[in-house]
Write an enzyme that holds these catalytic residues in place. Structure first.
Site, mmCIF file in Angstrom:
data_model
loop_
_atom_site.group_PDB
_atom_site.id
_atom_site.type_symbol
_atom_site.label_atom_id
_atom_site.label_comp_id
_atom_site.label_asym_id
_atom_site.label_seq_id
_atom_site.Cartn_x
_atom_site.Cartn_y
_atom_site.Cartn_z
ATOM 1 N N HIS A 1 -2.880 2.389 8.457
ATOM 2 C CA HIS A 1 -2.304 0.969 8.153
ATOM 3 C C HIS A 1 -1.406 0.346 9.361
ATOM 4 C CE1 HIS A 1 -2.698 1.956 3.620
ATOM 5 N NE2 HIS A 1 -3.717 1.524 4.151
ATOM 6 N N HIS A 5 -11.924 -2.322 4.993
ATOM 7 C CA HIS A 5 -10.583 -1.311 5.180
ATOM 8 C C HIS A 5 -10.739 0.046 4.571
ATOM 9 C CE1 HIS A 5 -6.121 -1.305 4.529
ATOM 10 N NE2 HIS A 5 -6.509 -0.242 4.026
ATOM 11 N N GLU A 6 -11.335 0.336 3.606
ATOM 12 C CA GLU A 6 -11.668 1.445 3.074
ATOM 13 C C GLU A 6 -12.513 2.457 4.334
ATOM 14 O OE1 GLU A 6 -9.880 2.588 0.983
ATOM 15 O OE2 GLU A 6 -9.081 0.625 0.483
ATOM 16 N N CYS A 25 0.874 -1.274 -0.033
ATOM 17 C CA CYS A 25 -0.108 -0.080 -0.010
ATOM 18 C C CYS A 25 0.746 1.139 0.056
ATOM 19 C CB CYS A 25 -0.875 -0.036 1.257
ATOM 20 S SG CYS A 25 -2.155 1.259 1.274
#
Length: 776
Positions: A350, A340-341, A170
């Site tokens: 994160h 997650h979003e 990411c």
């Protein structure tokens, strides 16, 4: 005993077979035959399919990894919010919104019985389909036959820890907290300060809206039923994850762009997120009340990105959004990305090496792997709690009102609907002693069932504080003695002096130039000199009052403090694209996206004695708010609030604010308890001194070397080191030969652009979820 009570069929042994279907991360599966355990007498089991549709709880028995396991499932009654709607478009592009009476009875959550660490998210619509865990092992199950019958064969997929493969990264490891610089006058979502300060104990409600683009519609053969089932299973899994944070995720609506996409969707995830954000802010609020919206797209994003969301923007009217690529046939992998979003919208970073994850992989892991996230890490939980301390979070504490619910009322679904006083679930679930679970009515002799003004099923006395004032621009709310609910949050009258005369209250906030400079440039910033603000008379992009289309309107002499914001010092690492302009001691910001008024003085900011900025004009407070001497019109011990309504001062009972019995009662209690406390303190001191003398005498005696007991040493409290988020690295580009407008003196420019390209919006910082896998 269990065998005697339940009607059970014997299980066949599971037969391991080679994989005949290809799923991401799975090489083989075994065949199992789940048998449903019926808790009914034989004469009652006449229509099993019909009975299953309405049962709150189910149990299935199967052999897992060579051992008998019983899967306990409980219906997810809150998967769909009351008033759930679906929107699609006909061939002419006409919008059609329906309120289908969907029986969402086949979506369950649960666990393996007698397993300490186990959870499950299962759909029973056509066999068992979904996820469950047993110990440290994760399994996925799905039917192998389209025929729905008890004991049918299912494929059980086991995720092998040795196959864990972080082949994705990411690009937003260094996300910074960014404050929302939207107009502070908007009172729709206001900071919630819970009385006990423990957010974890309070239930939160996320009203979730999902939009599927035209590519998704075509990907699933334009079959809305198939799309609906897939979406419901994904939403069920997201809800299971957030329940671990005492948060209910309820789907309030689904929209499918059946005719064409309503925005421009491209492989550029940032561009797509920005377009969806603008569409959502201008279209959705009129159509459906919701807290967050996500776009599910069939478009493949560029590079490794499969999801993108704004950082710490939950409840924001424009930026509480995310975009997710439908990157896998395994819907739970997509659901993990959705969760997650959403986590980024809550301000979650994160996970890094210092975060403790209670499962194999957690929701905010920076990379996708073959594992599906099943929990939140210690870092995510800290960020989640911090969000409710620092951000606008009111929208998450308001369960749907009965008047907002358009579906048929159902007693026992834990939603208070029209005609109900309360709803605490089924008789087995209900823990509210004030509510009758069978009728959803208040029990006889009681007045209320819940609320800040309800204590032991009775209304609290009128005048008791139920929501203390948060700051000098807020007002305390008192119980009225007629309801269990605390009245709506009220603020000081607009124009009330605050921050030691440096500002005036506006909708519960105290906007000042210093506060805005600190929000924009960070700590160490201060307001620039008056000479800098005089540049707003120039009408250039480095100094103006208003923008009309592409024309910049200069400030009038009296309005210079209400145009461009000028500051000194601070950091140059900004999360937005644009130019940082510095000349002499003046510093301002020229954003690339001119649609958002970043770097402009906010409405309500003080611009002189008894004057505030309103729409880039410096006007008298009375003209702006019409609140002068408002409180003098209130009777009794009352003051004026932001809506020019009279509200009682603390300790005085509504509606006339002339009853101080609550204050008098409190004074009596203090008068009685204070002497008692003093006497108790004196007695404690005397006893302690006597004990100390006796101890000294004992210490003077010779110590015996035998028969002594070792003293238990008190543990020193360990210091927990706070983990700071990493700083965001930024690419800085110096530009020297920029044209000078008019008589502007030469200025130094610095283009501020993050190395990860976020959408050009004000406060929110975007955060992505990346997958280097070929799109599964």
């Amino acid at each position: 005993m269990l065998q005697a009570l339940l009607t059970v069929s014997l299980l066949l042994s599971p037969v391991p077979v080679s994989a005949i279907k290809e799923l991401p991360g799975v090489k083989k599966y075994e065949v199992v035959y789940p048998i449903r355990l019926h808790p009914l007498h034989k004469r009652e089991v006449k229509e099993p399919e019909q009975q299953e549709q309405f049962e709150t709880e189910l149990k299935y028995k199967m052999t897992v990894n060579g051992k008998i396991a019983v899967l306990y499932l409980k219906k997810n009654k809150n998967l769909l919010a009351p008033g759930y709607t679906e929107t699609y478009y006909n061939s002419t592009g006409k919008e059609i919104t329906t309120s289908p009476q969907i029986m969402d009875d086949c979506y369950y959550q649960g666990h393996i019985i007698n397993e300490k660490d186990s959870d499950a998210s299962i759909s029973t619509c056509r066999g068992l389909r979904g996820y469950f865990s047993q110990g440290n092992q994760r399994y996925f199950i799905e039917p192998l036959s389209p025929i729905h019958r008890d004991g049918q064969e299912h494929a059980l997929f086991k995720y092998d820890p040795e196959e864990k493969n972080y082949d994705s990264t990411c690009g937003t490891d260094g996300v910074l907290w960014v404050h929302d610089l939207q107009n502070i006058a908007r009172p729709a979502t206001r900071l919630v300060k819970l009385n006990d300060g423990k957010v974890q104990k309070h239930e939160k409600y996320i009203e979730y809206y999902l939009v599927l683009d035209n590519g998704e519609f075509k990907k699933y053969n334009e079959n809305q039923d198939e799309i609906r089932k897939r979406v419901f299973e994904m939403a069920n899994y997201v809800n299971m994850l957030y329940k671990k944070l005492n948060t209910h995720v309820a789907l309030v609506g689904m929209e499918i762009w059946t005719d064409e996409d309503k925005i421009n969707i491209t492989p550029n995830a940032s561009f797509t997120l920005e377009n969806f954000s603008k569409w959502r802010g201008s279209v959705l609020p009129r159509r459906k009340r919701h807290d967050i919206a996500q776009l599910i797209t069939a478009t493949e994003f560029a590079g490794m990105t499969v999801g993108l969301a704004f950082m710490s923007t939950m409840c924001s009217p424009y930026h509480s959004v995310g975009v997710v690529q439908d990157h896998s046939d395994n819907l739970l992998r997509v659901a993990g990305t959705m969760a997650h979003e959403m986590g980024h919208n809550f301000g979650m970073f994160h996970d890094n090496y210092s975060c403790k994850c209670p499962s194999t992989i957690c929701v905010m892991d920076k990379a996708l792997s073959f594992y599906i996230p099943t929990d939140f890490s210690s870092c995510s939980r800290v960020s989640y709690d911090k969000f409710f301390e620092d951000k606008l979070s009111n929208c998450l504490f308001n369960a749907p009102l009965p008047t907002d619910i358009i579906s048929t009322p159902i007693c026992g679904n834990q939603m208070v609907e029209m005609g109900e006083d309360c709803d605490c679930g089924t008789s087995e679930e209900c823990t509210n002693i004030c509510c009758d679970a069978k009728t959803c009515k208040i029990k006889a002799g009681f007045q209320c069932t819940s609320g800040e003004c309800c204590e032991k099923c009775q209304f609290k006395k009128a005048g008791m504080v139920c929501r203390p004032a948060k700051d000098e621009c807020d007002l305390p709310e008192m119980c009225d003695g007629k309801s269990g609910n605390c009245p709506d949050d009220r603020f000081r009258a607009n124009g009330f002096p605050c921050h030691h005369g440096k500002g005036y209250c506006l909708m519960g906030a105290c906007p000042t130039l210093q506060e805005q400079c600190t929000e924009l440039w960070g700590p160490g910033t201060k307001v620039a000199d008056q000479s800098c603000y005089n540049r707003n008379e120039g009408g250039s992009k480095y100094g103006y009052c208003r923008r009309v289309d592409d024309t910049l309107i200069p400030c009038k002499t009296n309005d210079t403090m209400c145009g461009k914001l000028f500051c000194q010092g601070g950091s140059d690492n900004l999360p937005w694209k644009g130019r940082i302009v510095t000349f002499l001691t003046c510093k301002t910001f020229d954003p690339e996206d001119t649609s958002e008024e970043i770097g402009m003085v906010a409405n309500g900011t003080k611009c002189g004695h008894n004057k505030v900025c309103i729409n880039a004009e410096c006007v008298d407070i009375e003209k702006a708010y019409k609140s002068t001497n408002c409180s003098s019109k209130c009777k009794g011990h009352a003051v004026c609030d932001h809506e020019l309504q009279c509200q009682c001062e603390e300790g005085w009972s509504p509606p006339d604010c002339d009853d101080s019995s609550v204050v008098f009662y409190f004074s009596i209690v203090v008068a009685v308890l204070f002497p008692v406390a003093v006497i108790s303190l004196v007695v404690a001191i005397v006893i302690r001194q006597q004990s100390s003398r006796e101890k000294q005498k004992k210490d003077q005696r010779p110590l015996s070397t035998t028969g002594t007991r070792p003293h238990k040493q008190k543990r020193k409290p360990q210091m927990v080191k706070a983990v700071q988020p990493q700083e965001m690295s930024q690419m800085k580009l110096h530009v020297y030969d920029l044209p000078v407008e008019g008589n502007e003196p030469p200025a130094s420019f610095l283009i501020s652009k993050p190395d990860f390209s976020p959408p050009p919006i004000p406060a929110p910082r975007s955060s992505s979820f990346l997958d280097s896998n070929p799109k599964a």
